[in-house]
Design an enzyme around this catalytic site. Structure first.
Site, short mmCIF file in Angstrom:
data_model
loop_
_atom_site.label_atom_id
_atom_site.label_comp_id
_atom_site.label_asym_id
_atom_site.label_seq_id
_atom_site.Cartn_x
_atom_site.Cartn_y
_atom_site.Cartn_z
N LYS A 60 37.21 44.77 42.58
CA LYS A 60 38.06 46.12 42.52
C LYS A 60 36.93 47.32 42.12
O LYS A 60 37.23 48.39 42.71
CB LYS A 60 39.28 46.09 41.87
CG LYS A 60 40.24 44.86 42.18
CD LYS A 60 41.45 44.89 41.23
CE LYS A 60 42.36 43.67 41.18
NZ LYS A 60 43.37 43.69 40.05
N LYS B 176 30.52 38.67 42.47
CA LYS B 176 31.86 38.62 42.93
C LYS B 176 32.26 39.73 43.61
O LYS B 176 31.99 40.96 43.38
CB LYS B 176 32.60 38.42 41.82
CG LYS B 176 32.75 36.84 41.35
CD LYS B 176 33.71 36.49 40.31
CE LYS B 176 34.96 36.45 40.76
NZ LYS B 176 35.93 35.97 39.94
N LYS C 98 33.24 41.80 28.36
CA LYS C 98 33.90 43.13 28.81
C LYS C 98 33.67 44.05 27.78
O LYS C 98 33.62 45.37 28.02
CB LYS C 98 35.36 42.74 28.82
CG LYS C 98 35.90 42.09 30.10
CD LYS C 98 37.41 41.99 30.11
CE LYS C 98 37.78 41.05 31.66
NZ LYS C 98 39.05 40.97 31.60
#
Length: 354
Positions: free
Chosen positions: A220, A217, A115
């Site tokens: 969002k 994947k 991240k």
């Protein structure tokens, strides 16, 4: 030898729209777990600050996750549904766990590396330390089981490491405070205050991929809304997205082995299987040899049948935010009572003056 009272804890971050992957991979499992377990389900809004500090619609996002829980069938009266920031004991225990956890443990957390990317010096301290808050989320209720996906297994192992170190470092304090139970970890007897949390893995979790790229994947954060089916999409939108989903020119195989090297076909068959609660092999028995022009309309019908009642109920709930807030308030009060009992005992164990 005693044992900790079984309790399931799980949380979902309020960041962006919930999509089909969130439903099949997590929320549907939450609904099933509540039938035989004492469950606490949390909207982890403190964690949302690690991804983005300033949110213009944080309250709406918290309510949206709550609405998804309720619309999917989670019972907020028999179990607890609340938002994390309503229970300050999460943050209090997280600070104690910051002092229990070791820098070397945190440096091994692969998700921080993923991240933070290359510019880790600019990442927030919250992003680095959030596995410690995650451990506190679970252990402030002394939860025994957590449903986890592959990406959270390492954090659950860290939670166990933190619990074990606290138990060992404070073992005599725990005894003197009249707390804890005798357990065995491996071959080692431990007088433990915190349980060694176990992962709940109920069969293989469906890995739902992007409708535009079967190698990524469903997310969002994908800039294309056509890449995902949002839980609040209506029937027409669901139909449009599935019909536009990327495929290949070949017919569907008759066996799952034939899906190898065909990520988009594999994804759509996997979505059908998950929604129908079948195996991929069963789906291919029905559709093997068929073209996507036949398969996609069947998938549309199934997806609309499963998701439309949820999306309709979510829209109804979101139109009445006061009702959602009352459920969160009630859940927060009940969660605080449990969390404060733990923190009272932890303060005694550590030796704080109250």
């Amino acid at each position: 030898m005693g044992e900790f009272k079984p309790l399931v804890f799980s949380g979902v971050q309020p960041t962006g729209n919930l999509h089909l992957g969130n439903y099949l991979g997590a929320i549907r499992k939450f609904v099933a777990l509540q039938e035989k377990n004492d469950c606490i389900y949390c909207v982890v809004d403190l964690h949302a600050l690690t991804a983005q500090l300033v949110h213009e619609d944080m309250a709406s996002q918290i309510r949206s996750i709550t609405a998804a829980f309720l619309a999917s069938g989670i019972d907020p009266k028999s179990h607890i549904v609340f938002n994390q920031s309503a229970v300050p004991q999460h943050a209090e225990l997280a600070w104690i766990f910051n002092c229990v956890a070791r820098i070397g443990w945190m440096n091994r957390m692969t998700q921080f590396k993923d991240k933070a990317g290359k510019d880790r010096e600019q990442a927030s301290l919250g992003l680095y330390a959030y596995p410690s808050l995650m451990a506190a989320d679970i252990l402030v209720y002394r939860a025994t089981h957590v449903p986890v996906g592959e990406d959270q297994k390492q954090h659950l192992e860290l939670t166990r490491d933190i619990a074990m170190k606290f138990n060992l470092d404070f073992m005599e304090h725990i005894r003197r405070a009249g707390q804890g139970i005798d357990i065995t970890v491996g071959d080692e007897p431990v007088h433990a205050y915190f349980p060694m949390v176990e992962p709940l893995i109920d069969g293989p979790a469906p890995r739902v991929m992007s409708l535009k790229d079967g190698t990524k994947k469903m997310s969002k954060s994908d800039p294309s809304d056509l890449s995902r089916i949002n839980l609040m999409d209506d029937a027409e939108t669901i139909s449009k997205k599935i019909r536009k989903a990327k495929t290949d020119p070949d017919a569907l195989p008759s066996e799952s082995e034939g899906l190898k090297g065909r990520p988009e076909a594999d994804n759509l068959v996997g979505i059908f299987a998950a929604l129908a609660d079948k195996s991929k092999e069963d789906v291919l028995k029905d559709f093997g040899g068929q073209q996507f022009s036949v398969f996609k309309p069947a998938l549309v019908e199934l997806a609309v049948d499963v998701l439309s009642p949820i999306s309709a109920e979510m829209r109804k709930l979101m139109a009445d935010p006061a009702h959602i807030d009352s459920i969160l308030r009630d859940g927060g009060e009940r969660a605080r009572a449990r969390a404060e009992k733990t923190m009272n005992e932890v303060r005694d164990i550590i030796g704080f003056v109250k």
